[in-house]
Design a protein around this motif. Sequence first.
Motif, PDB file in Angstrom:
ATOM      1  N   ASN A 102      38.751  33.931  40.413  1.00 58.98           N
ATOM      2  CA  ASN A 102      37.448  34.560  40.846  1.00 58.98           C
ATOM      3  C   ASN A 102      37.271  34.006  42.098  1.00 58.98           C
ATOM      4  O   ASN A 102      37.362  32.936  42.550  1.00 58.98           O
ATOM      5  CB  ASN A 102      36.607  33.856  39.658  1.00 58.98           C
ATOM      6  CG  ASN A 102      36.892  34.576  38.255  1.00 58.98           C
ATOM      7  OD1 ASN A 102      36.335  35.769  38.257  1.00 58.98           O
ATOM      8  ND2 ASN A 102      37.410  33.514  37.346  1.00 58.98           N
ATOM      9  N   ILE A 103      36.498  35.053  42.759  1.00 62.06           N
ATOM     10  CA  ILE A 103      35.882  34.442  44.142  1.00 62.06           C
ATOM     11  C   ILE A 103      34.392  34.534  43.910  1.00 62.06           C
ATOM     12  O   ILE A 103      33.882  35.786  43.656  1.00 62.06           O
ATOM     13  CB  ILE A 103      36.357  35.438  45.260  1.00 62.06           C
ATOM     14  CG1 ILE A 103      37.892  35.370  45.487  1.00 62.06           C
ATOM     15  CG2 ILE A 103      35.618  34.866  46.618  1.00 62.06           C
ATOM     16  CD1 ILE A 103      38.582  36.205  46.289  1.00 62.06           C
ATOM     17  N   ASP A 104      33.757  33.546  43.990  1.00 58.00           N
ATOM     18  CA  ASP A 104      32.148  33.584  43.929  1.00 58.00           C
ATOM     19  C   ASP A 104      31.450  33.327  45.276  1.00 58.00           C
ATOM     20  O   ASP A 104      32.169  32.757  46.171  1.00 58.00           O
ATOM     21  CB  ASP A 104      31.574  32.631  42.825  1.00 58.00           C
ATOM     22  CG  ASP A 104      32.372  32.663  41.564  1.00 58.00           C
ATOM     23  OD1 ASP A 104      32.568  33.639  41.059  1.00 58.00           O
ATOM     24  OD2 ASP A 104      32.901  31.547  40.949  1.00 58.00           O
ATOM     25  N   LYS A 154      29.269  36.523  41.271  1.00 58.46           N
ATOM     26  CA  LYS A 154      30.739  36.707  41.476  1.00 58.46           C
ATOM     27  C   LYS A 154      31.055  37.991  42.147  1.00 58.46           C
ATOM     28  O   LYS A 154      30.126  38.959  42.197  1.00 58.46           O
ATOM     29  CB  LYS A 154      31.144  37.147  39.710  1.00 58.46           C
ATOM     30  CG  LYS A 154      32.708  37.338  39.774  1.00 58.46           C
ATOM     31  CD  LYS A 154      33.041  37.768  38.535  1.00 58.46           C
ATOM     32  CE  LYS A 154      33.020  36.671  37.452  1.00 58.46           C
ATOM     33  NZ  LYS A 154      33.661  36.733  36.144  1.00 58.46           N
ATOM     34  N   SER A 155      31.929  37.643  42.952  1.00 61.50           N
ATOM     35  CA  SER A 155      32.225  38.709  44.209  1.00 61.50           C
ATOM     36  C   SER A 155      33.448  39.595  43.899  1.00 61.50           C
ATOM     37  O   SER A 155      33.478  40.639  44.088  1.00 61.50           O
ATOM     38  CB  SER A 155      32.450  37.937  45.479  1.00 61.50           C
ATOM     39  OG  SER A 155      31.238  37.455  45.975  1.00 61.50           O
ATOM     40  N   ALA A 156      34.667  38.916  43.370  1.00 61.07           N
ATOM     41  CA  ALA A 156      35.744  39.608  42.950  1.00 61.07           C
ATOM     42  C   ALA A 156      36.354  38.608  41.919  1.00 61.07           C
ATOM     43  O   ALA A 156      36.356  37.464  41.886  1.00 61.07           O
ATOM     44  CB  ALA A 156      36.650  39.807  44.165  1.00 61.07           C
ATOM     45  N   SER A 157      37.296  39.300  41.299  1.00 59.40           N
ATOM     46  CA  SER A 157      38.255  38.542  40.400  1.00 59.40           C
ATOM     47  C   SER A 157      39.583  39.254  40.052  1.00 59.40           C
ATOM     48  O   SER A 157      39.716  40.648  40.346  1.00 59.40           O
ATOM     49  CB  SER A 157      37.599  38.331  39.181  1.00 59.40           C
ATOM     50  OG  SER A 157      37.502  39.563  38.224  1.00 59.40           O
ATOM     51  N   ILE A 158      40.563  38.843  39.727  1.00 62.08           N
ATOM     52  CA  ILE A 158      41.633  39.281  39.321  1.00 62.08           C
ATOM     53  C   ILE A 158      42.134  39.011  37.935  1.00 62.08           C
ATOM     54  O   ILE A 158      42.080  37.738  37.415  1.00 62.08           O
ATOM     55  CB  ILE A 158      42.904  38.926  40.247  1.00 62.08           C
ATOM     56  CG1 ILE A 158      42.846  39.275  41.438  1.00 62.08           C
ATOM     57  CG2 ILE A 158      44.339  39.424  39.565  1.00 62.08           C
ATOM     58  CD1 ILE A 158      43.898  38.584  42.444  1.00 62.08           C
ATOM     59  N   ASP A 159      42.210  40.093  36.751  1.00 63.03           N
ATOM     60  CA  ASP A 159      42.270  39.846  35.635  1.00 63.03           C
ATOM     61  C   ASP A 159      43.814  39.621  35.315  1.00 63.03           C
ATOM     62  O   ASP A 159      44.668  40.195  35.647  1.00 63.03           O
ATOM     63  CB  ASP A 159      41.948  41.284  34.655  1.00 63.03           C
ATOM     64  CG  ASP A 159      42.105  41.003  33.410  1.00 63.03           C
ATOM     65  OD1 ASP A 159      42.942  40.664  32.651  1.00 63.03           O
ATOM     66  OD2 ASP A 159      40.900  40.986  32.632  1.00 63.03           O
ATOM     67  N   ARG A 160      43.678  38.221  34.510  1.00 64.76           N
ATOM     68  CA  ARG A 160      45.425  37.967  34.456  1.00 64.76           C
ATOM     69  C   ARG A 160      46.137  38.483  33.544  1.00 64.76           C
ATOM     70  O   ARG A 160      47.146  38.772  33.556  1.00 64.76           O
ATOM     71  CB  ARG A 160      45.133  36.414  34.276  1.00 64.76           C
ATOM     72  CG  ARG A 160      44.787  35.997  32.664  1.00 64.76           C
ATOM     73  CD  ARG A 160      44.796  34.399  32.479  1.00 64.76           C
ATOM     74  NE  ARG A 160      44.370  34.206  30.979  1.00 64.76           N
ATOM     75  CZ  ARG A 160      44.484  33.245  30.846  1.00 64.76           C
ATOM     76  NH1 ARG A 160      45.278  32.134  31.054  1.00 64.76           N
ATOM     77  NH2 ARG A 160      44.005  32.682  29.466  1.00 64.76           N
ATOM     78  N   SER A 161      45.378  39.232  32.411  1.00 66.79           N
ATOM     79  CA  SER A 161      46.216  39.914  31.401  1.00 66.79           C
ATOM     80  C   SER A 161      46.509  41.209  31.942  1.00 66.79           C
ATOM     81  O   SER A 161      47.605  41.879  31.481  1.00 66.79           O
ATOM     82  CB  SER A 161      45.394  40.136  30.148  1.00 66.79           C
ATOM     83  OG  SER A 161      44.089  40.942  30.553  1.00 66.79           O
TER      84      SER A 161
END
Length: 181
Positions: free
Chosen positions: A155-157, A166-173
């Motif tokens: 996550n990038i906050d 919260k600005s961006a995230s990568i879903d690990r699943s």
Amino acid sequence: VIDSTDTFTALFEGNRAGDQSARIELWHNPAVAHEGSHTFINFKMNDHLGNKTTYGKILSGIDDYTDGTEDGYLAFSQMKAGTVTEGMRINSTGVGIGTTAPSVKLDVQGSILVDPSTGSDTAGTSAGIKFNAQDDSGVGWNLRLGDTSDDGDFNIDRLYSSTWYKSASIDRSTGDFIWYD
């Protein structure tokens, strides 16, 4: 013990009236003071052939000896592949791991491993990796990797006006990259 034959010297003091501590002092008193002077403690044991071998060392040295601006350092060394090798240095700038000249508060040269499965942070979430940078005006960024507050995603906050968004995230699943407005 005072030894002027250039061998080992130690001063042990304790049990003084009003003194709340015990200490060991190592004092290097050269004829002429200079930067580069140092004192150290060697940790020695016998190797497999019975040779007295240094396996660890703590060294204290002078970077700047000018009155009022003195700077010193501590260096921690260990035996590595047959050579006593400095592994960590603390100086007036910061802590260096894998470097003898740290240039910031924590300067790590080489790879690091963080295992979040072995502990938790103060909020009780799994202790992933968290980087935070912000200024006095309440603007900043936060990178969170593998903490359980967001199911272990990356996550990038963004901090704006003292509030985190919260600005961006990568879903690990799924591996999906998600932008937030």
